[in-house]
Design a protein around this motif. Structure first.
Motif, mmCIF file in Angstrom:
data_model
loop_
_atom_site.group_PDB
_atom_site.id
_atom_site.type_symbol
_atom_site.label_atom_id
_atom_site.label_comp_id
_atom_site.label_asym_id
_atom_site.label_seq_id
_atom_site.Cartn_x
_atom_site.Cartn_y
_atom_site.Cartn_z
ATOM 1 N N ASP A 40 55.102 3.386 -7.309
ATOM 2 C CA ASP A 40 54.134 4.401 -7.740
ATOM 3 C C ASP A 40 54.461 5.776 -7.170
ATOM 4 O OD1 ASP A 40 52.722 2.552 -9.225
ATOM 5 O OD2 ASP A 40 51.297 2.104 -7.627
ATOM 6 N N VAL A 41 54.859 5.803 -5.908
ATOM 7 C CA VAL A 41 55.217 7.083 -5.288
ATOM 8 C C VAL A 41 56.435 7.676 -5.993
ATOM 9 C CG1 VAL A 41 56.008 8.224 -3.172
ATOM 10 C CG2 VAL A 41 54.217 6.478 -3.047
ATOM 11 N N GLY A 42 57.438 6.856 -6.249
ATOM 12 C CA GLY A 42 58.638 7.329 -6.934
ATOM 13 C C GLY A 42 58.335 7.873 -8.314
ATOM 14 N N ARG A 48 56.251 14.711 -11.368
ATOM 15 C CA ARG A 48 56.034 16.090 -10.913
ATOM 16 C C ARG A 48 57.326 16.899 -11.037
ATOM 17 N NH1 ARG A 48 52.820 17.827 -5.700
ATOM 18 N NH2 ARG A 48 51.414 16.391 -6.747
ATOM 19 N N PHE A 49 58.434 16.293 -10.678
ATOM 20 C CA PHE A 49 59.741 16.955 -10.767
ATOM 21 C C PHE A 49 60.011 17.404 -12.198
ATOM 22 C CE2 PHE A 49 64.542 16.137 -10.873
ATOM 23 C CZ PHE A 49 64.882 17.320 -10.245
ATOM 24 N N PHE A 50 59.825 16.500 -13.160
ATOM 25 C CA PHE A 50 60.140 16.819 -14.551
ATOM 26 C C PHE A 50 59.116 17.753 -15.197
ATOM 27 C CE2 PHE A 50 62.478 12.591 -14.441
ATOM 28 C CZ PHE A 50 63.715 13.197 -14.247
ATOM 29 N N VAL A 51 57.852 17.653 -14.786
ATOM 30 C CA VAL A 51 56.834 18.557 -15.325
ATOM 31 C C VAL A 51 57.066 19.973 -14.793
ATOM 32 C CG1 VAL A 51 54.365 19.132 -15.259
ATOM 33 C CG2 VAL A 51 55.086 16.807 -15.808
ATOM 34 N N SER A 128 63.986 17.268 -3.260
ATOM 35 C CA SER A 128 63.564 17.098 -1.864
ATOM 36 C C SER A 128 62.210 17.758 -1.626
ATOM 37 C CB SER A 128 64.590 17.722 -0.911
ATOM 38 O OG SER A 128 65.797 17.041 -0.974
ATOM 39 N N GLY A 129 62.052 18.966 -2.151
ATOM 40 C CA GLY A 129 60.779 19.674 -2.005
ATOM 41 C C GLY A 129 59.641 18.944 -2.690
ATOM 42 N N VAL A 130 59.918 18.396 -3.861
ATOM 43 C CA VAL A 130 58.889 17.653 -4.602
ATOM 44 C C VAL A 130 58.516 16.381 -3.837
ATOM 45 C CG1 VAL A 130 58.390 16.397 -6.750
ATOM 46 C CG2 VAL A 130 59.561 18.616 -6.845
ATOM 47 N N ILE A 131 59.498 15.704 -3.285
ATOM 48 C CA ILE A 131 59.218 14.497 -2.494
ATOM 49 C C ILE A 131 58.295 14.845 -1.332
ATOM 50 C CG2 ILE A 131 60.243 12.802 -0.905
ATOM 51 C CD1 ILE A 131 62.731 12.812 -2.801
ATOM 52 N N LEU A 132 58.613 15.904 -0.610
ATOM 53 C CA LEU A 132 57.776 16.312 0.526
ATOM 54 C C LEU A 132 56.360 16.662 0.085
ATOM 55 C CD1 LEU A 132 60.361 18.470 2.509
ATOM 56 C CD2 LEU A 132 59.487 16.204 3.124
ATOM 57 N N VAL A 134 54.676 15.553 -2.620
ATOM 58 C CA VAL A 134 53.956 14.348 -3.039
ATOM 59 C C VAL A 134 53.562 13.505 -1.822
ATOM 60 C CG1 VAL A 134 54.153 12.164 -4.307
ATOM 61 C CG2 VAL A 134 54.899 14.304 -5.377
ATOM 62 N N LEU A 135 54.486 13.316 -0.891
ATOM 63 C CA LEU A 135 54.175 12.511 0.287
ATOM 64 C C LEU A 135 53.060 13.142 1.121
ATOM 65 C CD1 LEU A 135 57.714 11.330 1.485
ATOM 66 C CD2 LEU A 135 56.071 10.131 0.017
ATOM 67 N N THR A 136 53.117 14.445 1.272
ATOM 68 C CA THR A 136 52.095 15.149 2.049
ATOM 69 C C THR A 136 50.731 15.054 1.378
ATOM 70 O OG1 THR A 136 53.769 16.653 2.924
ATOM 71 C CG2 THR A 136 51.498 17.377 3.093
ATOM 72 N N GLU A 137 50.699 15.154 0.061
ATOM 73 C CA GLU A 137 49.435 15.065 -0.674
ATOM 74 C C GLU A 137 48.902 13.640 -0.724
ATOM 75 O OE1 GLU A 137 49.997 16.820 -4.532
ATOM 76 O OE2 GLU A 137 50.655 18.714 -3.638
#
Length: 179
Positions: A40-42, A48-51, A128-132, A134-137
């Motif tokens: 789900d996280v992935g 988010r990356f593609f949008v 990398s920025g998107v991963i950070l 999403v994880l933070t949120e």
């Protein structure tokens, strides 16, 4: 004055500081919780990356034309790629104690994306920025300021290794306006 050779953009690479023992511990503790929901996280990360960066979809024929996040979420191909991304991160984290293994894993990822998929390396930095984000949120209690600093350092390390592989294979930038 030093001689500068053309086409050495990727050579301007400064060595990234290695992770401290404390930073590795923080990363592994937070990852243990994240990886429980890795699919789900992935998927959230890739959507988010593609949008936010639709030009990144050009590399994926299976979902290149998808604009609707709900359609992306249902895409088997997107889910498979999300799983590959999360498993690659997991492999890196399982081997944080072994810098040679980390370098090898990320070298393979970089070379595949440079040679086979022809993905511009800047997309790794963006991802990398998107991963950070999403994880933070998604995990605000886990991703404290300390955890965010450690993960930011990890993402810089990953990017350094991946772009090193691009440089190694003689990557020539195709365009600087892909985003």
């Amino acid at each position: 004055m030093e001689k500068q050779q053309g086409g050495e953009d990727m050579e301007r690479r400064e060595r990234v500081d290695p992770l401290s023992e404390t930073e590795r511990g923080v990363i592994l503790n937070t990852w243990a919780r994240v990886y429980e929901n890795s699919e789900d996280v992935g998927v959230s990360v890739l959507i988010r990356f593609f949008v936010n960066f639709p030009s990144a979809k050009q590399y994926f024929s299976q979902f290149r034309d998808m604009d609707d996040p709900e359609e992306m979420e249902r895409s088997t191909q997107l889910r498979k790629h999300a799983s590959r991304v999360m498993n690659a991160i997991n492999t890196v984290l399982e081997n944080l104690h072994d810098p040679d293994k980390v370098s090898s894993v990320l070298g393979l990822v970089g070379k595949a994306h440079a040679l086979k998929h022809k993905v511009e390396p800047m997309y790794f930095k963006i991802l990398s920025g998107v991963i950070l984000e999403v994880l933070t949120e998604d995990y605000p209690n886990l991703f404290t300021a300390e955890a965010q600093r450690a993960w930011t350092k990890l993402m810089a390390l990953i990017y350094w290794h991946v772009t090193g592989a691009y440089a190694e294979v003689g990557w020539v930038q195709l365009s600087s306006s892909a985003v």
